[in-house]
Motif scaffolding. Structure first.
Motif, mmCIF file in Angstrom:
data_model
loop_
_atom_site.group_PDB
_atom_site.id
_atom_site.type_symbol
_atom_site.label_atom_id
_atom_site.label_comp_id
_atom_site.label_asym_id
_atom_site.label_seq_id
_atom_site.Cartn_x
_atom_site.Cartn_y
_atom_site.Cartn_z
ATOM 1 N N SER A 1 40.535 41.425 32.526
ATOM 2 C CA SER A 1 39.939 40.772 33.689
ATOM 3 C C SER A 1 39.484 41.805 34.711
ATOM 4 O O SER A 1 38.401 41.701 35.293
ATOM 5 N N GLN B 1 34.015 47.756 36.203
ATOM 6 C CA GLN B 1 34.004 48.782 35.165
ATOM 7 C C GLN B 1 34.275 50.176 35.733
ATOM 8 O O GLN B 1 34.508 51.124 34.986
ATOM 9 N N GLU C 1 36.345 43.535 33.437
ATOM 10 C CA GLU C 1 35.179 42.658 33.526
ATOM 11 C C GLU C 1 34.627 42.620 34.946
ATOM 12 O O GLU C 1 33.420 42.561 35.161
ATOM 13 N N LYS C 2 35.532 42.672 35.920
ATOM 14 C CA LYS C 2 35.113 42.598 37.317
ATOM 15 C C LYS C 2 34.680 43.951 37.869
ATOM 16 O O LYS C 2 33.838 44.025 38.765
#
Length: 226
Positions: A66, A72, A69-70
């Motif tokens: 998570s 990198q 994904e938010k």
């Protein structure tokens, strides 16, 4: 199998099982999670133990994914994702470990690119190189049968990373000192090997790992003296 159950449903099932201590196998025989445990014939106590570590691992992995994904650009997420992925190979076998190796290296390289001053990431990448450089010829043949392009590395590459980690943060980790000594030994360079192994031996043994490093350094120094 357990791995075929969608993660969200799996976590809900696990949570329900944990909260409802009175639940029986008969009441939940259609539940994929508990059915899995019935298939491997675990006791109720074993199920709870098995459940807890799987929940911890799933929660950890989900949190890291998570985060990536938010953002990198989070070096720590890349580093810990690589570490966690490596842990999976430790108990799921050599095939999984080798299969994950390129992903592990990729995340470590991203972590170092994002934070070149993180000695731990650099050390782990050095350890990655050392592990593959250390593979015996027959192990390489086995790996080559399973994977078309198995990962390769050299002791020189490992040494460069260990030295870089020490340059970034001198004396930060007893294991890095030990690995420097071991790598020089593999390169048959006795003088620097003895130097770094002595540093590892003399490192303050605070943690259990430090104590293991101290013990191994002593044993290797005896070999060098012999």
């Amino acid at each position: 199998m357990l791995r075929d159950v969608p993660l969200a449903r799996l976590l809900c099932t696990m949570y329900r099982f944990y909260c409802r201590r009175e639940v029986t196998f008969q009441q939940t025989e259609n539940d994929s999670f508990l059915l899995y445990f019935r298939q491997v014939k675990l006791t109720r106590e074993s199920v709870q133990t098995e459940f807890l570590w799987r929940l911890a691992r799933a929660s950890r992995d989900l949190a890291l994914l998570s985060t990536l994904e938010k953002n990198q650009a989070c070096f720590a997420a890349h580093k810990w994702f690589a570490i966690c992925l490596s842990d999976v190979g430790d108990y799921e076998g050599i095939k999984v470990k080798i299969g994950n190796s390129y992903t592990i290296r990729n995340h470590l390289e991203q972590a170092i690119e994002l934070n070149p001053k993180d000695a731990t990431s650099i050390h782990i990448l050095g350890y990655w190189c050392f592990a593959f450089a250390e593979l015996a010829w027959y192990q390489r043949k086995v790996v080559a049968v399973i994977f078309a392009s198995p990962p390769t590395a050299t002791y020189e590459e490992a040494l460069a990373f260990f030295l870089k980690a020490e340059e970034v943060d001198p004396n930060f980790y007893s294991k890095n000192l030990l690995m420097l000594g071991k790598t020089y030994m593999m390169l048959r360079d006795v003088k620097p090997a003895a130097l770094w192994l002595t540093k590892a031996r003399d490192y303050p043994a605070v943690t259990e790992e430090d104590k293991q490093v101290h013990k191994e350094a002593l044993e290797l120094l005896k070999k060098l003296d012999g």
